[in-house]
Scaffold this motif. Structure first.
Motif, mmCIF file in Angstrom:
data_model
loop_
_atom_site.group_PDB
_atom_site.id
_atom_site.type_symbol
_atom_site.label_atom_id
_atom_site.label_comp_id
_atom_site.label_asym_id
_atom_site.label_seq_id
_atom_site.Cartn_x
_atom_site.Cartn_y
_atom_site.Cartn_z
ATOM 1 N N ALA A 215 71.041 -51.943 30.806
ATOM 2 C CA ALA A 215 69.867 -51.640 29.978
ATOM 3 C C ALA A 215 68.545 -52.003 30.945
ATOM 4 O O ALA A 215 68.685 -52.784 31.691
ATOM 5 N N LEU A 216 67.638 -51.410 30.437
ATOM 6 C CA LEU A 216 66.158 -51.274 31.342
ATOM 7 C C LEU A 216 65.444 -52.267 29.789
ATOM 8 O O LEU A 216 64.936 -51.363 29.180
ATOM 9 N N HIS A 217 64.856 -53.403 30.310
ATOM 10 C CA HIS A 217 64.024 -53.831 29.258
ATOM 11 C C HIS A 217 62.614 -54.093 29.767
ATOM 12 O O HIS A 217 62.630 -54.923 30.904
ATOM 13 N N VAL A 218 61.533 -53.281 29.162
ATOM 14 C CA VAL A 218 60.292 -53.554 29.343
ATOM 15 C C VAL A 218 59.757 -54.837 29.174
ATOM 16 O O VAL A 218 59.705 -55.166 28.069
ATOM 17 N N VAL B 216 66.445 -55.385 34.319
ATOM 18 C CA VAL B 216 67.897 -54.776 34.324
ATOM 19 C C VAL B 216 68.607 -55.769 33.564
ATOM 20 O O VAL B 216 68.770 -57.181 33.978
ATOM 21 N N ARG B 217 69.352 -55.364 32.375
ATOM 22 C CA ARG B 217 69.971 -56.443 31.820
ATOM 23 C C ARG B 217 71.423 -55.839 31.661
ATOM 24 O O ARG B 217 71.787 -54.586 31.531
ATOM 25 N N LEU C 233 74.732 -46.488 37.580
ATOM 26 C CA LEU C 233 73.943 -46.827 36.487
ATOM 27 C C LEU C 233 72.724 -47.766 36.854
ATOM 28 O O LEU C 233 71.666 -47.408 36.290
ATOM 29 N N LEU C 234 72.745 -48.515 37.930
ATOM 30 C CA LEU C 234 71.375 -49.131 38.473
ATOM 31 C C LEU C 234 70.427 -48.013 38.941
ATOM 32 O O LEU C 234 69.172 -48.196 38.551
ATOM 33 N N GLU C 235 70.881 -46.857 39.535
ATOM 34 C CA GLU C 235 70.024 -45.964 40.314
ATOM 35 C C GLU C 235 69.327 -45.353 38.838
ATOM 36 O O GLU C 235 68.241 -45.018 38.878
ATOM 37 N N PHE D 25 74.909 -57.247 45.739
ATOM 38 C CA PHE D 25 74.968 -55.907 45.217
ATOM 39 C C PHE D 25 73.491 -55.474 45.075
ATOM 40 O O PHE D 25 73.081 -54.477 45.467
ATOM 41 N N PHE D 26 72.494 -56.332 44.355
ATOM 42 C CA PHE D 26 71.172 -55.924 44.246
ATOM 43 C C PHE D 26 70.358 -55.941 45.661
ATOM 44 O O PHE D 26 69.592 -55.262 45.649
#
Length: 176
Positions: free
Chosen positions: A66-69, A77-78, A95-97, A120-121
């Motif tokens: 998920a991407l939470h603003v 990134v959640r 997913l991250l991309e 990873f990050f």
């Protein structure tokens, strides 16, 4: 979006309400390991529009994120999780991309994460946050008003310390 995760076709798409059960199943073992924090089903439904789902060629849900603003130029990134049988095969990368592309699309320039998966990050351009200079003092005071636990984690507030022990706060700029 359909890409190949190390020789197997994987599709990344927006989440649907029917995916919440699978998100919870992906999170459960990671919550047991204290890598992620499990949430009530209602929290996943409330944040469903933030989620992307990875599925294999047969339509099985094999990952989520998920991407939470959080602010005008900042998102988090959640709940980035991959089914154990698919770990190390590029699903998390896909997913991250996609989440980073979503951030750019909606106008966010920096993406934060709180993670145990530092390597990873880092491979995806994130850097360890050394201090709170990631936000302007006025924005910091505005963010303090948020009831969101992720914002509290980003701000490194004492009330969330038990949730974040051992995690690393990381950030990446996604556009100039």
């Amino acid at each position: 979006m359909t890409l190949t995760a190390q020789t197997a076709p994987v599709t990344v798409r927006r989440a649907r309400t029917s995916d919440v059960q699978y998100i919870r199943e992906l999170v459960a073992p990671l919550a047991d390991e204290r890598v992620l924090i499990a949430k009530e089903a209602v929290a996943y439904y409330e944040g469903l529009q933030e989620f992307r789902i990875a599925q294999d060629a047969e339509g099985n849900v094999i990952g989520c994120g998920a991407l939470h603003v959080m602010w005008e130029d900042l998102a988090e990134v959640r709940t980035l999780a991959t089914h154990r049988d698919w770990r190390g095969r590029g699903v998390g990368h896909l997913l991250l991309e996609q989440l980073l592309a979503d951030a750019v699309e909606i106008g966010v320039s920096r993406v934060f994460c709180l993670t145990f998966e530092v390597d990873f990050f880092q491979r995806h351009g994130f850097e360890v946050m050394e201090n709170q200079s990631a936000v302007d003092p006025q924005v910091y005071s505005e963010l303090l008003r948020s009831q969101d636990e992720g914002v509290a984690e980003f701000l490194d507030l004492a009330r969330v310390k038990p949730n974040t022990l051992g995690n690393t706060r990381m950030i990446r700029t996604v556009r100039g």
